[in-house]
Enzyme design. Structure first.
Site, PDB file in Angstrom:
ATOM      1  N   GLU A  48      -2.841   7.018   3.988  1.00  0.00           N
ATOM      2  CA  GLU A  48      -4.155   7.468   4.413  1.00  0.00           C
ATOM      3  C   GLU A  48      -4.374   6.897   5.814  1.00  0.00           C
ATOM      4  O   GLU A  48      -4.222   5.695   6.016  1.00  0.00           O
ATOM      5  CB  GLU A  48      -5.242   6.944   3.462  1.00  0.00           C
ATOM      6  CG  GLU A  48      -6.605   7.428   3.904  1.00  0.00           C
ATOM      7  CD  GLU A  48      -7.742   6.983   3.002  1.00  0.00           C
ATOM      8  OE1 GLU A  48      -7.507   6.305   1.996  1.00  0.00           O
ATOM      9  OE2 GLU A  48      -8.887   7.328   3.348  1.00  0.00           O
ATOM     10  N   ARG A 274       3.540  -2.998  -6.478  1.00  0.00           N
ATOM     11  CA  ARG A 274       3.314  -3.171  -5.047  1.00  0.00           C
ATOM     12  C   ARG A 274       3.846  -4.520  -4.628  1.00  0.00           C
ATOM     13  O   ARG A 274       4.031  -5.429  -5.443  1.00  0.00           O
ATOM     14  CB  ARG A 274       1.845  -2.992  -4.684  1.00  0.00           C
ATOM     15  CG  ARG A 274       0.889  -3.928  -5.357  1.00  0.00           C
ATOM     16  CD  ARG A 274      -0.570  -3.501  -5.150  1.00  0.00           C
ATOM     17  NE  ARG A 274      -0.996  -3.577  -3.770  1.00  0.00           N
ATOM     18  CZ  ARG A 274      -1.481  -2.530  -3.076  1.00  0.00           C
ATOM     19  NH1 ARG A 274      -1.585  -1.346  -3.632  1.00  0.00           N
ATOM     20  NH2 ARG A 274      -1.872  -2.682  -1.833  1.00  0.00           N
ATOM     21  N   LYS A 284      -5.494  -2.998   3.597  1.00  0.00           N
ATOM     22  CA  LYS A 284      -6.026  -2.470   4.861  1.00  0.00           C
ATOM     23  C   LYS A 284      -7.481  -2.863   5.065  1.00  0.00           C
ATOM     24  O   LYS A 284      -7.918  -3.087   6.186  1.00  0.00           O
ATOM     25  CB  LYS A 284      -5.892  -0.949   4.885  1.00  0.00           C
ATOM     26  CG  LYS A 284      -4.506  -0.500   5.314  1.00  0.00           C
ATOM     27  CD  LYS A 284      -4.453   1.000   5.505  1.00  0.00           C
ATOM     28  CE  LYS A 284      -4.312   1.699   4.190  1.00  0.00           C
ATOM     29  NZ  LYS A 284      -4.039   3.135   4.305  1.00  0.00           N
TER      30      LYS A 284
HETATM   31  P1  ATP Z   1      -4.159  -0.710   1.032  1.00  0.00           P
HETATM   32  O1  ATP Z   1      -4.300  -1.243  -0.361  1.00  0.00           O
HETATM   33  O2  ATP Z   1      -3.573  -1.656   1.993  1.00  0.00           O
HETATM   34  O3  ATP Z   1      -5.413  -0.056   1.561  1.00  0.00           O
HETATM   35  P2  ATP Z   1      -3.291   1.847   0.259  1.00  0.00           P
HETATM   36  O4  ATP Z   1      -2.493   1.979  -0.967  1.00  0.00           O
HETATM   37  O5  ATP Z   1      -4.697   2.232   0.117  1.00  0.00           O
HETATM   38  O6  ATP Z   1      -3.081   0.414   0.875  1.00  0.00           O
HETATM   39  P3  ATP Z   1      -2.168   4.124   1.498  1.00  0.00           P
HETATM   40  O7  ATP Z   1      -2.222   4.542   2.906  1.00  0.00           O
HETATM   41  O8  ATP Z   1      -2.845   4.961   0.475  1.00  0.00           O
HETATM   42  O9  ATP Z   1      -2.705   2.651   1.452  1.00  0.00           O
HETATM   43  O10 ATP Z   1      -0.672   3.850   1.051  1.00  0.00           O
HETATM   44  C1  ATP Z   1       0.394   4.716   1.316  1.00  0.00           C
HETATM   45  C2  ATP Z   1       1.496   4.406   0.332  1.00  0.00           C
HETATM   46  O11 ATP Z   1       1.921   3.056   0.451  1.00  0.00           O
HETATM   47  C3  ATP Z   1       1.017   4.593  -1.094  1.00  0.00           C
HETATM   48  O12 ATP Z   1       2.004   5.323  -1.796  1.00  0.00           O
HETATM   49  C4  ATP Z   1       0.896   3.195  -1.625  1.00  0.00           C
HETATM   50  O13 ATP Z   1       1.143   3.162  -3.002  1.00  0.00           O
HETATM   51  C5  ATP Z   1       1.954   2.440  -0.819  1.00  0.00           C
HETATM   52  N1  ATP Z   1       1.595   1.026  -0.698  1.00  0.00           N
HETATM   53  C6  ATP Z   1       0.449   0.499  -0.232  1.00  0.00           C
HETATM   54  N2  ATP Z   1       0.454  -0.834  -0.324  1.00  0.00           N
HETATM   55  C7  ATP Z   1       1.654  -1.185  -0.850  1.00  0.00           C
HETATM   56  C8  ATP Z   1       2.268  -2.426  -1.205  1.00  0.00           C
HETATM   57  N3  ATP Z   1       1.660  -3.592  -1.019  1.00  0.00           N
HETATM   58  N4  ATP Z   1       3.513  -2.388  -1.733  1.00  0.00           N
HETATM   59  C9  ATP Z   1       4.156  -1.230  -1.912  1.00  0.00           C
HETATM   60  N5  ATP Z   1       3.638  -0.027  -1.607  1.00  0.00           N
HETATM   61  C10 ATP Z   1       2.398   0.006  -1.082  1.00  0.00           C
HETATM   62 MG    MG Z   2      -4.539   4.462  -0.990  1.00  0.00          MG
END
Ligand code: ATP
Ligand code: MG
Length: 576
Positions: A48, A274, A284
């Protein structure tokens, strides 16, 4: 290992190129290929664009792009841009740059969920026509209240039994912009008594009057993650939709939507744990606060766990990828020691980084028997780990800088470096002996008077004479001034926020130390930004993007000491 299934085919099938590496997801992909459920594996990385990518995202990128390349498939970069309030073009650009830096290429497969808004809208109409979605008048708070809890079923909304005609009319008017934010939502009609809260008539569309970075003012209703994600996967023929464990409970909804919509393909979702790292925050939302509240120099501050931050810090992408391979992929949540990432980075840098001389805390040395005005070019090895890196010339003259803590006037037993009356080697130059210590009025040491042995040129001993220390040095007349920034953990606690009321209470007040008055060898005057070198005996450093030939700035990437290898040797490390 997979060849028996494909032995009789002529062309090597993707599964024959299956990787050495294995984990439960790769096993699933290999089986789907081998057993003919799919022809080609198609994955996607779906960020995102509401912030910069961090090290956790790198795990997901390496997994998705890694699987695609190992099994001869493809990986899409798809922006999940369904929330215009938080999303910006700046983030889109940064994310593309970061994925490229990490070494992956999506080719022509760059997509945006917003490209599918019209199709998603059509599918929403299909659901309404099938009596499987309705327009709700409840407010967000009321919806939450009606939803129930893990132990209590939810209650059905009073709007649930609206006629299909009325729902179609209201939804079309939602799109046309007739209603303010929050006046209505579109919900799936599934089961308010479901044990899975995600199945209790989940919201599919919201009214959001906000300009979108790509679609501008074209839309004022936006699909939720749940409605956009699986359908986008289906449009792109994604075979394995890999996400983190928090989406496990969304999988029944993912499947329900795929089954109830006329989508062109049948993707499947798989969840993995994760990445969590000690001393590090991978969220984020918190990273955005660090930037917005001025705790760091920006998203790319060298202390930030963002990919742009570690790049500015001097971590090579190869080290990041090696780390992703080391930690692997599993379904159990765990916390990885940040020292393991540092170990992977050091391993790459030890092999690749050029060695250079720099003095961070300079002390003047005058070689009294060295001719005034004479300059010799000493030949110094660039990388003892890599002969092909060759040598360079470093100027030597009568007045030098050495590191202040390489000298002690009154050394304790185990201090072997320079001291009054003692001889040491200046690396690749000469043996020198300290004869006199010069102090200022306050008694601080300002200069050492030394002599050198001309027979030891290159730092070799002519007569088997031994010295116990080898120091780095710089010719004072040739050294270039530099600012050096030392970095430690951004959070002093191994689990930031675990015990503090506010996670920011765990910030390390000494995470950055700025040293001015440092010196570097002349070859570093135009050090390329982004290339990490080893300052001999001090650590790995790289020129900051803000560094100019007139004002050099170096960031310390890492010290030389590998604390993870040490932890492992002591048997204190649990391999995840
Ligand atoms: P955050 O929790 O930092 O806001 P998010 O999951 O909301 O991260 P996205 O942009 O939706 O951020 O993530 C893109 C991809 O990265 C998704 O498939 C998510 O599952 C993966 N992802 C995010 N954080 C991690 C992590 N700590 N370890 C592994 N994969 C991750
Ligand atoms: Mg997300």
């Amino acid at each position: 290992m997979l060849s028996s299934a494909t032995m009789d085919t002529e062309m090597p099938s993707p599964s024959e190129r299956a990787p050495e590496r294995t984990d439960f997801i790769r096993d699933i992909v290999a089986a789907d290929l081998r057993e003919g459920r799919i022809d080609t594996v198609v994955t996607r990385f779906p960020p995102e664009p509401n912030g910069y990518l961090h090290i956790g995202h790198a795990k997901s990128i390496c997994l998705n792009f890694g699987i695609a390349s190992e099994f001869g498939g493809r990986c899409h970069l798809r922006f999940d841009d369904t929330n215009p309030i938080k999303e910006e073009q700046e983030y889109i650009d940064a994310i593309e740059a970061d994925v490229r830096w990490l070494g992956f290429d999506w080719g022509e497969h760059l997509y945006f969920a917003s490209d599918y808004f019209e199709q998603l809208y059509e599918w929403a109409l299909d659901l309404i026509r099938a009596g499987k979605a309705f327009v709700d008048d409840l407010s967000a708070d009321e919806i939450r209240e009606y939803r129930g809890t893990l132990t209590e079923p939810g209650r059905e909304s009073p709007s649930r039994d609206r006629s299909i005609e009325e729902n179609l009319d209201l939804f079309e008017r939602m799109r046309a912009g007739e209603f303010p934010n929050g006046a209505h939502v579109l919900r799936a009609k599934i089961d308010m008594a479901s044990g899975n809260i995600n199945m209790r008539d989940p919201v599919l569309y919201r009214i959001v009057h906000a300009a979108h970075p790509r679609t501008g003012d074209e839309w004022c209703i936006y699909p939720t993650y749940d409605f956009a994600h699986g359908q986008s996967d289906a449009i792109e023929s994604i075979t394995h939709s890999l996400c983190t464990l928090e989406f496990q409970d969304h999988r029944p909804l993912y499947d329900w939507l795929i089954e109830n919509l006329p989508v062109p393909s049948r993707p499947r979702q798989y969840e993995f744990a994760r990445l969590n790292l000690t001393h590090t925050v991978l969220s984020k939302r918190i990273l955005l606060r660090l930037v917005a509240e001025g705790h760091v120099r920006g998203w790319d501050d060298p202390r930030m766990p963002t990919l742009s931050g570690i790049r500015r810090r001097g971590f090579p992408a190869e080290g990041m990828r090696d780390f992703a391979n080391m930690i692997g992929v599993a379904r159990a949540d765990s916390v990885v020691e940040v020292e393991m990432l540092e170990h992977a980075v050091r391993d790459v840098l030890n092999r690749q980084a050029l060695r250079r001389f720099a003095v961070l805390d300079p002390l003047k040395v005058v070689i009294e028997n060295y001719p005034e005005g004479q300059v010799e070019q000493m030949e110094v090895v660039n990388n003892p780990e890599d002969e092909s890196a060759g040598t360079r010339a470093v100027p030597f003259s009568r007045e030098l800088w050495i590191e202040r803590d390489d000298f002690m006037e009154d050394p304790p037993k185990k201090f072997f470096r320079l001291a009054p009356g003692r001889e040491v080697r200046l690396r690749s130059a000469y043996f020198v002996t300290c004869n006199e210590v010069v102090k200022d009025a306050d008694g601080s040491i300002v200069e050492l008077r030394c002599t050198y042995d001309p027979e030891t040129r290159g730092g070799a001993s002519p007569d088997g004479r031994r010295v116990k220390a080898t120091l780095h040095w710089l010719s004072a007349a040739h050294a270039v001034p530099a600012e050096v920034r030392l970095y430690g953990h951004l959070f002093s606690s191994p689990c930031p926020g675990a015990n503090a009321r506010d996670i920011f209470e765990d910030l390390n007040p000494d995470s950055e130390t700025v040293l001015s008055g440092c010196f570097a060898e002349p070859s570093l005057a135009d050090a390329p930004i982004g290339e990490t070198v080893q300052f001999e005996r001090l650590g790995y450093f790289c020129a900051d993007p803000g560094s100019t030939p007139g004002k050099l700035v170096f960031n310390r990437t890492l010290t030389l000491k590998d604390t993870w290898a040490k932890l492992q040797a002591q048997g204190r490390h649990d391999t995840p």
